[in-house]
Design an enzyme around this catalytic site. Structure first.
Site, PDB file in Angstrom:
ATOM      1  N   TYR A 145     -73.345  18.996   7.690  1.00  0.00           N
ATOM      2  CA  TYR A 145     -74.625  18.556   7.140  1.00  0.00           C
ATOM      3  C   TYR A 145     -74.368  17.393   6.203  1.00  0.00           C
ATOM      4  CZ  TYR A 145     -78.961  18.610   4.387  1.00  0.00           C
ATOM      5  OH  TYR A 145     -80.141  18.275   3.752  1.00  0.00           O
ATOM      6  N   ASP A 240     -67.510  12.655   4.020  1.00  0.00           N
ATOM      7  CA  ASP A 240     -68.629  13.116   3.208  1.00  0.00           C
ATOM      8  C   ASP A 240     -68.091  14.203   2.280  1.00  0.00           C
ATOM      9  OD1 ASP A 240     -70.829  14.173   2.029  1.00  0.00           O
ATOM     10  OD2 ASP A 240     -71.954  14.543   3.875  1.00  0.00           O
ATOM     11  N   LYS A 268     -73.392  16.360  -5.951  1.00  0.00           N
ATOM     12  CA  LYS A 268     -73.118  17.660  -6.550  1.00  0.00           C
ATOM     13  C   LYS A 268     -72.266  17.562  -7.833  1.00  0.00           C
ATOM     14  CE  LYS A 268     -74.548  20.010  -2.474  1.00  0.00           C
ATOM     15  NZ  LYS A 268     -74.364  19.809  -1.057  1.00  0.00           N
TER      16      LYS A 268
HETATM   17  C1  LIG Z   1     -75.368  18.887  -0.240  1.00  0.00           C
HETATM   18  C2  LIG Z   1     -74.761  17.947   0.750  1.00  0.00           C
HETATM   19  C3  LIG Z   1     -75.389  16.736   1.102  1.00  0.00           C
HETATM   20  C4  LIG Z   1     -76.754  16.362   0.616  1.00  0.00           C
HETATM   21  O1  LIG Z   1     -76.833  16.179  -0.757  1.00  0.00           O
HETATM   22  P1  LIG Z   1     -78.277  16.256  -1.458  1.00  0.00           P
HETATM   23  O2  LIG Z   1     -77.976  15.946  -2.884  1.00  0.00           O
HETATM   24  O3  LIG Z   1     -78.789  17.631  -1.210  1.00  0.00           O
HETATM   25  O4  LIG Z   1     -79.129  15.223  -0.815  1.00  0.00           O
HETATM   26  C5  LIG Z   1     -74.702  15.864   1.922  1.00  0.00           C
HETATM   27  N1  LIG Z   1     -73.497  16.175   2.412  1.00  0.00           N
HETATM   28  C6  LIG Z   1     -72.877  17.330   2.118  1.00  0.00           C
HETATM   29  C7  LIG Z   1     -71.517  17.596   2.662  1.00  0.00           C
HETATM   30  C8  LIG Z   1     -73.495  18.265   1.296  1.00  0.00           C
HETATM   31  O5  LIG Z   1     -72.880  19.436   1.043  1.00  0.00           O
END
Ligand SMILES: *Cc1c(COP(=O)(O)O)cnc(C)c1O
Length: 432
Positions: A145, A240, A268
């Site tokens: 994701y 990511d 995060k």
């Molecule tokens: C949480 C997450 C996102 C999205 O971040 P948001 O701040 O919720 O938009 C993208 N990539 C990864 C791997 C994530 O865990």
């Protein structure tokens, strides 16, 4: 069972004015049923709900709170920053401070741009990779994701080389037309795709440790294949690390595994609980971003002074305290305890752990890809989730999520969690 009447009432109220009563669907208890718990406050490893119940928290706001809730260094930094104002739309010194901390920590990042969320970071990184290479093709992996970016909300087609189709209404076919979806850890398909379409591929994006189909570790073979394949075909390798950054090591998964991506996305932990995302990488690529280069990307609140203060305090505290060895040790203790209990009760399961990220899967197979994760027993998970919640343990409300151990979790907490898990799993093993 704990009384959660106030949460019930507030959920009814919220649903009148907010779709589904929540501002992000992951919070809605959709996968487990029941009513989301409304939180009053957080303190260290605990959450307190609006009915006065206390929970041991393994969600940490879905990743940011590696230092626990209400950390004095972060609260202090915010209190110090607040009287000076909340936003100026002009450069501030703290933006450079956070950028320097990131460049220092994350091996592949030479320059970094701040944004406001993980989604914004990945969306911008994809645009940059396409602008830099002059190509349109994007490769992603099923079960990873990357936020709600149009071009990345895709379902796999049938064969490995079929292009994805939108996984949400509202995304035109055109947005996903250039997105290839492969199975995670499938090196063969990646090689095949590059050999057939290599000159059209702008980038490969992946979670270097997946958290978003439950925790799935990359195989060594998979990780080792990515870098040379991307280099050979002129594609940008994007890690990511929105979840793994400052989580599986201070320098993220790339430090842990010794692999150098071209671009990295963060979120995060980098904001310590305030809305921050970031993307960065090689100077040559980052200089394609506006105003130096032609790839447009902007943000009214990007580099927000309060958010930067929180991020700086978080990264400094992590750097100084280096909690990573203890975090891993505690997580290993918890995960092996869960594994032992489930084994002794004959519950089909597997466990996955990387650093302080873990998932207990109701699935006898080791989960290596989305195809395997799709076979998880979500009904058993729902029972487990509610059983733990009733015993004061707050887990992610889906089987397809990572659990996080934080710096404030004590050995006693872990023992209490294992005691609760033993009771709940016992119930599950004896129910029909
Ligand atoms: C949480 C997450 C996102 C999205 O971040 P948001 O701040 O919720 O938009 C993208 N990539 C990864 C791997 C994530 O865990």
């Amino acid at each position: 069972m704990a009384n959660r009447q106030n949460s019930e009432n507030e959920f009814q109220r919220a649903q009148q004015v907010i779709p589904g009563g929540v501002n992000s669907p992951a919070r809605a208890f959709g996968g487990v049923g029941g009513t989301p718990v409304f939180i009053d406050r957080g303190e260290k490893q605990y959450l307190f709900d609006i009915d006065g119940n206390r929970y041991l928290d393994y969600v940490g706001s879905w990743g940011p709170h590696i230092l626990g809730h209400n950390h004095p260094a972060i609260v202090g930094a915010l209190e110090a920053a607040l009287p000076s104002g909340t936003s100026f739309g002009a450069p501030t010194v703290r933006e450079s401070e956070l950028a320097e901390l990131i460049v220092d920590a994350v091996p592949s990042i030479e320059k970094v741009r701040m944004v406001n969320s993980g989604t914004e970071a990945t969306m911008s990184a994809i645009r940059l990779a396409r602008g830099y290479t002059g190509r349109d093709g994007v490769v992603k992996f099923a079960g990873c994701y990357h936020g709600h970016v149009d071009s990345l909300l895709v379902q796999a087609g049938s064969g490995a080389l079929t292009l994805g189709t939108p996984s949400s209404p509202g995304i035109p076919e055109g947005c996903t037309r250039d997105t290839h979806v492969l199975e995670y850890n499938d090196v063969e398909s990646l090689i095949q795709l590059f050999s057939e379409a290599g000159e059209k591929i702008a980038c490969v994006i992946l979670e270097p440790v997946v958290g978003n189909m439950g925790v799935v570790a990359p195989t060594t073979e998979f990780l080792k294949a990515l870098r040379p394949l991307c280099t050979q075909h002129g594609a940008v390798l994007i890690f990511d690390e929105v979840m793994t950054g400052f989580r599986v090591a201070f320098g993220g998964a790339q430090e842990r595994f010794g692999i150098t991506p071209d671009l990295t996305t963060l979120g995060k932990i980098v904001g310590g609980g305030l809305p921050v995302g970031a993307y960065g990488g090689k100077t040559e690529i980052m200089n394609s971003v506006s105003p130096v280069g032609p790839v447009y990307q902007a943000g009214t609140l990007s580099g927000n002074p309060l958010a930067m203060a929180s991020g700086v305090a978080t990264l400094r505290t992590l750097k100084e305290s280096n909690p990573y060895p203890q975090l891993e040790e505690k997580t290993t203790k918890l995960v092996s305890g869960l594994d032992e209990i489930a084994t002794s009760l004959g519950i089909p399961h597997s466990v996955a752990q990387v650093g302080s990220m873990f998932t207990f899967f109701f699935n006898p197979e080791p989960v290596t890809s989305f195809a395997v994760s799709a076979k998880n027993d979500t009904e058993k998970f729902s029972k487990y989730f509610h059983g733990m919640l009733d015993r004061g343990v707050y887990l992610p409300c889906s089987q397809f999520e990572a659990n996080f151990v934080g710096a404030e979790h004590t050995d006693e907490d872990l023992e209490q969690t294992l005691k609760a898990a033993r009771e709940v799993l016992q119930e599950i093993s004896t129910s029909p």
